[in-house]
Structures are given as C-alpha cells and as structure tokens.
Design a protein around this motif. Structure first.
Motif, mmCIF file in Angstrom:
data_model
loop_
_atom_site.group_PDB
_atom_site.id
_atom_site.type_symbol
_atom_site.label_atom_id
_atom_site.label_comp_id
_atom_site.label_asym_id
_atom_site.label_seq_id
_atom_site.Cartn_x
_atom_site.Cartn_y
_atom_site.Cartn_z
ATOM 1 N N UNK A 59 0.847 -1.329 -0.001
ATOM 2 C CA UNK A 59 0.055 -0.022 0.072
ATOM 3 C C UNK A 59 0.847 1.299 -0.037
ATOM 4 N N UNK A 60 1.860 1.208 0.710
ATOM 5 C CA UNK A 60 2.731 2.696 1.131
ATOM 6 C C UNK A 60 3.367 2.757 -0.231
ATOM 7 N N UNK A 61 4.020 1.731 -1.014
ATOM 8 C CA UNK A 61 4.676 2.102 -2.071
ATOM 9 C C UNK A 61 3.686 2.375 -3.146
ATOM 10 N N UNK A 62 2.598 1.828 -3.671
ATOM 11 C CA UNK A 62 1.527 2.543 -4.353
ATOM 12 C C UNK A 62 1.095 3.740 -4.294
ATOM 13 N N UNK A 63 0.875 4.248 -2.839
ATOM 14 C CA UNK A 63 0.437 5.545 -2.557
ATOM 15 C C UNK A 63 1.587 6.805 -3.026
ATOM 16 N N UNK A 64 2.856 6.316 -2.698
ATOM 17 C CA UNK A 64 3.924 7.096 -2.897
ATOM 18 C C UNK A 64 4.286 7.190 -4.278
ATOM 19 N N UNK A 65 3.994 6.267 -4.901
ATOM 20 C CA UNK A 65 4.209 6.372 -6.350
ATOM 21 C C UNK A 65 3.186 7.281 -7.248
ATOM 22 N N UNK A 66 1.759 6.918 -6.791
ATOM 23 C CA UNK A 66 0.911 7.806 -7.439
ATOM 24 C C UNK A 66 1.047 9.377 -7.039
ATOM 25 N N UNK A 67 1.484 9.644 -5.729
ATOM 26 C CA UNK A 67 1.640 11.070 -5.538
ATOM 27 C C UNK A 67 2.886 11.758 -6.088
ATOM 28 N N UNK A 68 3.815 10.958 -6.461
ATOM 29 C CA UNK A 68 5.179 11.523 -7.028
ATOM 30 C C UNK A 68 4.882 11.599 -8.616
ATOM 31 N N UNK A 69 4.231 10.833 -9.205
ATOM 32 C CA UNK A 69 3.812 10.889 -10.595
ATOM 33 C C UNK A 69 2.664 12.166 -10.621
ATOM 34 N N UNK A 87 1.705 -6.438 -13.097
ATOM 35 C CA UNK A 87 2.661 -4.965 -13.092
ATOM 36 C C UNK A 87 1.537 -3.996 -13.243
ATOM 37 N N UNK A 88 1.579 -2.832 -12.342
ATOM 38 C CA UNK A 88 0.598 -1.808 -12.197
ATOM 39 C C UNK A 88 1.629 -0.605 -12.951
ATOM 40 N N UNK A 89 1.082 -0.045 -14.236
ATOM 41 C CA UNK A 89 1.627 0.998 -15.052
ATOM 42 C C UNK A 89 1.036 2.384 -14.647
ATOM 43 N N UNK A 90 1.949 3.194 -14.182
ATOM 44 C CA UNK A 90 1.517 4.673 -13.750
ATOM 45 C C UNK A 90 2.149 5.654 -14.668
ATOM 46 N N UNK A 91 1.246 6.556 -15.109
ATOM 47 C CA UNK A 91 1.572 7.714 -16.035
ATOM 48 C C UNK A 91 1.238 9.072 -15.582
ATOM 49 N N UNK A 92 1.951 10.072 -15.293
ATOM 50 C CA UNK A 92 1.757 11.344 -15.145
ATOM 51 C C UNK A 92 0.693 11.733 -16.358
ATOM 52 N N UNK A 93 -0.579 12.432 -15.898
ATOM 53 C CA UNK A 93 -1.414 13.262 -16.821
ATOM 54 C C UNK A 93 -1.595 14.304 -16.679
ATOM 55 N N UNK A 94 -1.525 15.244 -17.873
ATOM 56 C CA UNK A 94 -1.836 16.885 -17.780
ATOM 57 C C UNK A 94 -2.714 17.310 -18.784
#
Length: 788
Positions: free
Chosen positions: A345-355, A378-385
């Motif tokens: 949980x902590x790793x996913x939350x930190x990664x989402x906030x950083x992206x 594998x959970x792929x995370x990408x920053x969206x603007x």
C-alpha cells in the motif's frame, strides 16, 4: 556457397562469316557510291557489331553456375534468435534442425509428427504437413498441449523446396496491440480527436503503427495523410524549456504533452500507446463534453485504465481494470492502494503522488492484488496533464490466464522432477532388493522347514517383497512401471474386485455400484486398474470412520460432452468414466491441489506412506487417462477417472496366443557371460546360475565384457544390466552382435520394460525386471537359451 564459372570463345566459323559479310557490304557501298573511305568505314562497323553480338552470346552461354550446399550450422544460428520454437524437417519427415526453444518446449528434439502430445493433437500436425507439401504452406490456429495452446505455421522452403519450416508460437487470449490499433483508427479514435486528444500507436522502433485523424492533421497538415511506418521522433521537436511541439508547426506552434501507455509491460521495447494533449487548450475532465468522451473511450478499450487525482483518489476506472483487479461488481475503491495487499500500500500511494506532482513520466511497479495475493502483477502509472482533476493514469493488465499457464508449467516441471527422482531411487533400491532376495533364496536351499533359521529367512524374504512393492509404487508414480495393457470393460474390472472391496470396507460402509449404458472398451492393465480402485476405496474408508456410503459409477462421456466441459488438458474424444464418491469428511480446499504429490498425506503419522494417490495418478496417466478430484469439507469427496475409448482398426480375427509354459526343469548347461556393475547383484546372480549347472564368466562393465568376448571363448548367453557406467548394456550388445550375430541376450534392469524398449532398438532380446528371485533368473536364462 560453391560456384563454378565456365567461359566459351566465339567459334572461328562464325567469325569468318561475319568478316566476309563485312567485306561484301563494303564492296557494294564502294560500287554504288565510289567512295573508298565510306566503304571501308561501313565494313569495319559491320564487323564490330557482329563481333559484339557474337561475344555477348558466348558470355551469356557461359554464365556462372552456382551450386549451393545446405549449411545447417548457419541455419541453426539464424533460428536461435527467433522468439518462437522453430524446426526444419525433410521430405521423409525427419528433423533436420531446430532451435533450443523447440527442444525445451517439447522435452527433446523429435520431429513434429512424433511429439508427445495429447492423442488428438498429433493428427492436425500430420495433416498440416501434408497440406504444406501440397500447397506450400499450412496454419494450425490452436494446437492443444499440457502447458497451453500454440499457433503452428508450416512453410515449404529451400532451394529445391524439399524442406518444411515449422514455427510454434503461444496463443494469447487478447492481442492488445492489434486491439488498440483497431480502436484508435475507428470511431472511438475520432471521438477522441473531437475531445482534443491526439492518439498514436508506436512500435519498439518508435515507428508509427496507427493513429487517429486528429494526430495526422497536426503532424502532416492533412487528416488523410499516410503516417504508418514514419518515425514519431522526426515529427516532434523539443526546445530549451523542454516544451514539445510538432516539427511542421515550428516554434510558433502550440506545445503538447505526451502521455505514454505501454501495452507490453512484460516485454522490453514493446508497443506503446501515446496520447498527445494541447498544453493549454485541451478540454478539462468534468468540463463540457470532454468528460463523457474520455470516459466513453476508456470504457471501450480492452485495456484496464483508471484515472486518479493529485491526492491519489480514484476518479474513474473501466470494466477491464476492475476485472483485472479482481473487484466485485459492487466494490468502489477510494484509492489505488485499496486494491493491493497491506505490504504494497505505501509503495503504491507514494508512486501515485510522485507521478501526480512531478514532471510527466511513466513507469511500472510490481504489486500483489488483494484478490490474488500470490501472483505479482505490473501496475503501469503515468502522469497526466490537461485532463482537469485527473493527474495520474493507471493501467493494469489482466494476466490471470498467463499466471494460470505459469502455474501449470511449474506444477508439471515439479512433478516431472519428482518423478525422475522417484524412478532413480526405485532403480537403486531394486538392485539392493535383488541381492537380498537372491541371498535369501540361496540360504533357503540349504535349510528346510523346521530348521531354527528357516522362519527368519522367510521373514527377511517377505519383508523384501514388501519393499519391492514399494518400489513398484514409486515406478508407477514416475510412469516407469511395466504395464501389460489389454482391452477391457470397466464393469468387468469392478466385478473382479467387488468381493475384495466388501471385505476392505467393513460393515459400517455401504458399497453401491452403478453402471451406465453404451460403455466403450478401454485399453489398460487390469491388475493396475484394480489397484487404482482399491487405493481410492481404502482412502474413502479412512475418510468415513463413523461409516457412510461409497459409490462406484461408470458412465460414457461423448466427445461433445468433453467439448462442453471446456477442459484445457483433455483431448476432445470419447471416454469411459469411473466416479468413486464417498460421504466422508472431505478434503480442505487448500490441500486439494497437493493430494497427488508423492509423500503427501493427511493421515496420522504411521498410517500412510503418501504414495497411494500418487500411484493412482501415475497409473492413470500411464494409461493415457485423466483423474480429477472434487471435495467439500463435511460432505465427501469424488474422484473421476476418464479413460479414452479404444477404437481398434478392423483386423481379421487371430487365434488367441497360447501362454508360454514354464520349463519344468531349470537345470541347464552352457557358458554364460554375466555383466553387472553392482558387485552384490553380480555375486548372487553368479552363484544362482552356477548352482543351476551353468559355467559363468563375470564382468563388472561393458569394457571387461568386450575383452572376454574377444578372448576367443564361446558363450551361449549374454546376461547384462542395462544402465552401467562408461558403457551401457545396449552399446555392449551392439558391439557383441558384430562378431556373434546369433548370441542370445537377456537384459536385467530396475527400470520399466516399456521405457527400455522405446530407447533400445535391438532385435531378439529378452528382459528380466529387478528385483528377481533365483528361480526367476533360472527360468529367464533357460527360456532365452531355448529360443536360440
């Protein structure tokens, strides 16, 4: 490549004709015009043209002739880099070349027509081979095997088209790349463009595979322009401030932001779906019609997508994402971390906030979902603007089928390794038991009933026979047991053991037997099939300590019924099934997948070896059958055995084979060469044969045996172990048959006869399985000599 070039000179007669024609034409010109210079020039030109024509004809006739010789080393080096399993066969169907992937997938290098696949899986291969020879190519869309399905492509190739190239590729459930390419170029891509979002699909080389009209218009100036195959990097430019613009629009064009969605996260350099959004002018999520357009697009895609805001709250997720995450229909997670186990949980939350707060970038993170905690995904995370409140795009791939295949391969590999270990242990034990039983027999020849040692020797021999039955169980599990299959009906087998079952079950267990109609015959060893039924019945009795009911039911299963079962491992053929159902305590769900593993038992210490069900499994699989277990705790357990119906070809009736009579007299004469690397087995066999009247010469290995054969002494029989160091038994026999072609051979081994006969291509050999008694050895030697 071998090549040879031959040259040819113009014939002298042709040169003379050309020269004469040139002189005659020059003379005619001189007579008509009276100009010597013009006549001479015309004659020289005519001669030059004729000479060039004749020289070109000669060179054309002497063109280089190339003859090619197949370089299999070069072919193998080329196909080793292929990601598919590749094999090359010749006109006779023999395997000429194959890569390592082919050997690992099919457990050895055999021709495609000889692969060990389910019964119905080899027929399409043979049919595809004939089609490819006839039409040039053939395709099998789905070929069934234990570890999954394959697509097979066969193509005729070679200089003389005298070889076939086979390619085996795994069949994936969903081709994400093609689906994304199709959708982005369809109405969904148009609606995405209307929302101000440009989409393009690129391959591993950054070249475009497809895109919507909005992207083509901005990149080339024409919505109908052909963009496939072009390099995306050449269409974009980046300035000193890090702003990305289209190359065609120059520095005055509006900046865009890139959102990358990897479609093959498990592969290096796979395809990527790229969304380009105007930095300022794109519609915001939740403002106007853009929200509905984007959500509609994401809902249509077969990929699992979700959107989260800057605080990490989920704003939207499509059905594919919910299915891949294992969510229930009424589940509404608030954060992406709600989907994973507590440790992640902590790793996913930190990664989402950083992206969400950093520069636009993308990456993958390995997590374990709460729905499937044992399978990392594998959970792929990408920053969206430019999407309003949405700041992060999440992608999750549904790899349930892939994980299932991995588990099946791992289980099959583990069972194969344990089977090989069990077979090796059984072989070594058989050597020891042969020596013990043999020495007991020799001692019994010197003692009579009533002697003080007679009963002790008999007890040792009885315990040795019990140990021999244990090794037979190990061989049955490893599918190396010697079976004597014959055509039979399951009701007949059950009737043979019915009385035995009644005694074993006792008074508290009721035995019910039901037989279906139109049962087809099966091909199996009746003795081993009886052992299967007895083992399952005893297990059922132990599961019903207070009494209960045991039901044995036979019924026919048609191929159409198998097709409706949607089994991934059972070929679609007719079966005769046997269901053994009890009303006992049942088996817990977490233990059910382990019940067929060797030495695994749920019984108390001292009440089970853990080999009963593993023996059942080995016998059923060696009979080309399948066995499945289903259990509910507190209600009972059901084992269902499926044996394929044997459909024999129509043949004229043959006289029944007469059983071989054992020789009444075991004494004999002659010289026997005994080859055995185990000293204890060699000693007892030598003493036993000597007592029967034979002259015995011993050898510890194949080299010593060859020296004895070359010494000049004549032998009447060669008895040899199969597996020996430095030189095995079959190699020894091949050398011996060169000088003594009529020498009788008796092989002895702790492995199964069927397995040995598949690997030993030698005619006129007899086989004696270990462990054997002194009498059995004497009978085998007498029979081998009588057949000389």
């Amino acid at each position: 490549m071998l090549s040879a070039t031959t040259g040819a000179e113009p014939p002298r007669a042709m040169l003379g004709i050309i020269a004469g024609a040139a002189l005659v034409s020059g003379a005619l010109i001189f007579l008509l015009l009276g100009t010597p210079a013009l006549a001479l020039g015309f004659a020289c030109g005519a001669a030059a043209v004729g000479g060039l024509f004749l020289f070109s004809r000669a060179n054309a006739a002497a063109a280089p002739v190339e003859r090619s010789v197949q370089d299999w080393a070069l072919t193998r080096a080329a196909i080793e880099r292929d990601s598919a399993a590749v094999a090359v066969t010749d006109r006779q169907g023999r395997l000429a070349c194959a890569n390592e992937i082919y050997g690992s997938w099919f457990q050895g290098f055999r021709a495609p027509g000889e692969l060990w696949l389910p019964n119905t899986a080899t027929a399409p291969l043979l049919e595809a081979e004939q089609t490819a020879w006839r039409e040039g190519s053939a395709v099998i869309e789905r070929l069934q095997r234990e570890a999954g399905q394959l697509r097979v492509e066969v193509e005729r190739a070679g200089a003389g088209e005298d070889h076939l190239v086979w390619r085996f590729r795994p069949v994936s459930s969903v081709d994400l790349v093609n689906e994304a390419r199709r959708l982005i170029g369809s109405a969904a891509g148009e609606r995405l463009g209307e929302a101000g979002i440009m989409g393009v699909l690129i391959g591993a080389d950054a070249r475009i595979r497809g895109g919507n009209r909005a992207f083509a218009l901005r990149a080339t100036g024409s919505a109908e322009a052909a963009i496939e195959g072009r390099d995306l990097a050449t269409m974009l430019t980046i300035d000193k401030r890090g702003l990305i613009r289209f190359e065609r629009e120059g520095p005055t064009g509006g900046p865009v932001r890139l959102l990358q969605v990897p479609l093959d996260p498990d592969e290096r350099g796979g395809s990527t779906l790229v969304f380009l959004i105007d930095d300022d002018g794109a519609p915001r999520l939740g403002e106007g019609s853009a929200s509905s357009h984007i959500q509609t697009l994401l809902s249509m895609l077969p990929l699992g997508f979700a959107l989260a805001d800057r605080d990490g709250r989920l704003l939207f997720l499509n059905e594919a994402f919910a299915r891949a995450a294992g969510l229930e229909s009424d589940a509404h997670p608030v954060y992406p971390s709600d989907l994973v186990v507590r440790e992640d949980k902590a790793a996913v939350a930190d990664t989402v906030r950083r992206f969400a707060s950093g520069p636009p970038m993308s990456g993958d993170i390995a997590v374990r979902l709460q729905a499937r905690p044992d399978e990392p995904v594998a959970l792929s995370i990408a920053g969206a603007r430019g999407l309003g409140d949405a700041a992060v795009l999440l992608s999750l791939k549904d790899n349930a089928e892939e994980s299932k295949l991995k588990r099946q391969v791992a289980q099959a590999t583990k069972m194969q390794a344990v089977g090989q270990l069990a077979g090796g242990v059984a072989h070594d034990f058989n050597n020891i038991l042969t020596a013990i039983i043999g020495h007991c027999d020799l001692m019994l020849m010197r003692h009579t009933p009533g002697d003080s040692d007679y009963d002790d020797i008999q007890q040792i021999r009885a315990n040795s026979n019990r140990a021999a039955s244990l090794t037979r169980q190990l061989l049955a599990f490893s599918r190396q047991q010697t079976l004597r299959p014959q055509l039979l009906q399951l009701p007949d087998v059950i009737s043979e053991v019915f009385n035995l079952l009644k005694r074993l079950l006792g008074e508290t267990v009721t035995l019910n037997v039901k037989h279906g109609r139109n049962l087809g015959p099966v091909r199996a060893d009746p003795g081993q099939l009886e052992q299967v039924i007895v083992n399952l019945a005893v297990n059922a009795r132990d599961a019903m300590p207070e009494g209960g009911t045991l039901t044995l039911q036979t019924y026919a299963v048609a191929a159409a019924d198998v097709r409706r079962m949607k089994s991934e491992i059972m070929p679609t053929v007719d079966y005769t099934a046997l269901a053994i159902t009890d009303t006992g305590t049942g088996i817990p769900t977490d233990l059910l997948p382990k019940i067929f593993e060797p030495f695994f038992t749920t019984k108390e210490v001292g009440k089970g070896t853990g080999l009963g069900l593993s023996t059942v499994y080995g016998i059923v699989k060696q009979s080309n059958g399948f066995i499945f277990a289903d259990s509910v705790v507190g209600e009972g357990t059901s084992f269902v055995i499926y044996l394929p119906v044997h459909k024999a070809e129509a043949k004229p009736a043959a006289a029944p084979a007469q059983p071989k009579e054992r020789p009444a007299e075991l004494w004999g004469s002659g010289t026997i060469l005994l080859v055995e690397d185990e000293a204890m087995v060699r000693a007892v066999a030598e003493r036993a044969l000597t007592r029967q009247g034979y002259k015995v010469v011993t050898a510890a290995n194949g080299e010593e045996a060859l020296e004895c054969l070359e010494a000049g002494e004549t032998f009447d029989l060669l008895i040899s172990d199969v597996v020996m160091p430095t030189m095995d038994g079959p190699t020894l026999v091949r050398h011996a048959r060169v000088k003594y072609p009529d020498l009788p051979i008796l092989f002895m081994s702790g492995y199964a006869e069927e397995q040995l006969r598949k690997s030993i291509d030698i005619e006129r050999v007899a086989f004696l399985p270990k462990p054997f008694s002194v009498q059995q050895l004497a009978e085998a030697a007498r029979t081998a000599l009588a057949a000389k």
